[in-house]
Design an enzyme around this catalytic site. Structure first.
Site, mmCIF file in Angstrom:
data_model
loop_
_atom_site.group_PDB
_atom_site.id
_atom_site.type_symbol
_atom_site.label_atom_id
_atom_site.label_comp_id
_atom_site.label_asym_id
_atom_site.label_seq_id
_atom_site.Cartn_x
_atom_site.Cartn_y
_atom_site.Cartn_z
ATOM 1 C CE LYS A 80 -3.888 1.726 2.898
ATOM 2 N NZ LYS A 80 -4.698 1.414 4.098
ATOM 3 C CB SER A 155 -8.129 3.272 3.117
ATOM 4 O OG SER A 155 -7.262 2.650 4.043
ATOM 5 C CB SER A 179 -8.234 0.246 5.903
ATOM 6 O OG SER A 179 -8.953 1.434 5.817
#
Ligand code: GLN
Length: 477
Positions: A80, A155, A179
């Site tokens: 990420k 996210s 997330s």
């Protein structure tokens, strides 16, 4: 070819040792897959083909010399884009950090490098990890591999979509309120949020430090376990990390607590409820002891989560002042420089939370909002620990619905509701795993969630086999 991309870590390692293919060949196959499908999926923000091929060749060389570093040596993965990577752009999907190249690697990335894993690139997220759909990324949209009109969740939407679409073997994400688990659920892969403090957050750009956790996306439980074991343990650079050996798996039939709050009318979609009920019957048939429990009021937990994360984010993101690093706009006064740099650098959702967080910490609001939220957090923690003193696992849905439509014009409050089932584990600091169990009427993945006592990750992965469906990423994208 497709089959190759969806093999397990163990199968790849065996293929490397048996001379079936090299890490370089496998890495090239993933890079080709990224080239072919990522235009549609939009998982990657930065692909480091050169760095990946170099790392792969080094892994092959080690293997030739009989000096392989272990199961992850030569295995391609993605991270990420809120993990710092040395000399590789780290954006947090924000205009604020659009051209930021960190001078160091996050500890998790270092550990994977030391294990020989091959970093393919950086994947998309909601700006500064605030969101549930990856639509708040300032740098592009990520689509769900199961339906281009659907969000990948957030996210960590890029991390989930990349694994589901065969664009990496596994990926790392962060989970502050769901997330990892929510996007994993939406994309039909496994997503683990470990115990708070199990994995170092050093070099991970903070959203809310008292809740943030680094975790793993994988198609299979065994892959997740392998990656987890390379990451866990004390790191001097993150004082919240602990060296605790994983709890042993009980040598008796497991006791599972089903959260009945989510079975109430209107809490979750019909398909999600049906999926939970089917899992309960399945577990009963396999001889497990099932009990019913309730959690502290979901709307209270959500509100407390929102106050705490916004308040912490308001102070964490204070460092982006247009002076030290990140986007900077010249102005004639210091106040104007702050206002212009932050005004231009941050997107709407980030600004909304920073304003709310500052409000929650100002004057009397500190008592009525922030301190109250801390008390709710404590109540949630006690309630969960109480349940786990008589049960091994807590079973609930991972999300209230399957992947929703992109551009659905949801209000912030509707969006925050995506975290309904996931925030509890964060508030309590407990490990929690989203497990794909099937698809709904529209062919979209459905997932359930198992939460356990601190450091019970091996049990979560092991128990996932009791529920798991056949969906581990989409192999015909
Ligand atoms: N969806 C949650 C939020 O927007 C989760 C964020 C996270 O875990 N990073 O706050």
């Amino acid at each position: 070819m497709q089959k190759l991309l969806f093999r397990s870590i163990r199968e790849h390692a065996a293929a490397f040792s048996g001379g079936e293919y090299t890490s370089e060949e496998l890495t090239r196959a993933f890079l080709r897959q990224i080239e072919t499908v990522d235009g549609r999926v939009g998982a990657y923000l930065t692909v480091d083909a050169e760095g990946a091929l170099l790392a792969a060749r080094e892994a092959d060389e080690r293997r030739r010399r009989g000096e392989s570093l272990g199961p992850l040596d030569g295995i391609p993965y993605a991270v990420k884009d809120n993990f710092c990577t040395k000399d590789l752009r780290t954006t947090c999907a924000s205009r604020m950090l659009e051209s930021y190249c960190p001078p160091y690697d996050a500890e998790a990335v270092c550990r994977l490098r030391r294990a020989g894993a091959v970093l393919l690139g950086k994947v998309n997220l909601d700006e500064f990890a605030m969101g549930s759909s990856t639509e708040h990324s300032a740098l592009g949209r990520t689509r769900n591999p199961y339906g281009e009109d659907r969000v990948a969740g957030g996210s960590s939407g890029g991390s989930a979509a990349a694994v589901a679409a065969g664009e990496c073997v596994f990926s790392l994400g962060t989970d502050t309120g769901g997330s990892i688990r929510q996007p994993a659920a939406f994309c039909g892969v496994m997503g683990l949020k470990p115990t708070y403090g199990a994995i170092s957050r050093y070099g991970v750009i903070a959203l809310a430090s008292s809740l943030d956790c680094v975790g793993v996306f994988s198609r299979l439980a065994e892959d997740g376990e392998t990656v987890l074991s390379a990451l866990v343990g004390r790191d001097e650079k993150d004082m919240t990390t602990l060296d605790v050996p994983p709890s042993p798996i009980p040598d008796r039939p497991l006791r599972v607590a089903v959260v009945t709050d989510f079975l109430q009318e209107g809490m979750v979609s019909d398909d999600v409820r049906a999926c939970l009920l089917a899992a309960v019957s399945l577990l009963r048939e396999s001889g497990l002891a099932i009990g019913e429990v309730t959690l502290p009021e979901p709307s209270m937990a959500l509100a407390a989560y929102s106050v705490l994360t916004s308040a912490e984010a308001a102070s964490e993101l204070g460092r982006y002042d247009g002076v030290r690093y990140g986007l900077s706009r010249a102005a004639d006064t210091l106040e104007r420089l702050y206002a212009e740099s932050r005004g231009e650098g941050f997107g709407r959702e980030v600004k909304r939370r920073l304003l709310f967080g500052t409000y929650a910490l100002t004057g009397e609001n500190r008592e009525t909002l922030y301190d109250r939220a801390r008390r709710v957090r404590l109540a949630v923690k006690r309630a969960m620990e109480e349940i786990l003193s008589s049960y091994d696992l807590i079973l609930s849905p991972a999300t209230p619905t399957s992947a929703f439509l992109a551009n659905a014009r949801r209000t912030p409050a509707e969006m925050y509701r995506s975290d309904l089932c996931t925030v509890y584990a964060n508030l309590a600091g407990l490990p929690s795993l989203a497990i794909p169990v099937g698809v709904d009427r529209e062919g979209l993945p459905l997932a359930l969630q198992l939460t356990g006592a601190a450091f019970s990750e091996p049990l979560l992965y092991r128990a996932s086999a009791l529920l798991e469906g056949k969906h581990h990423g989409r192999d015909e994208i």
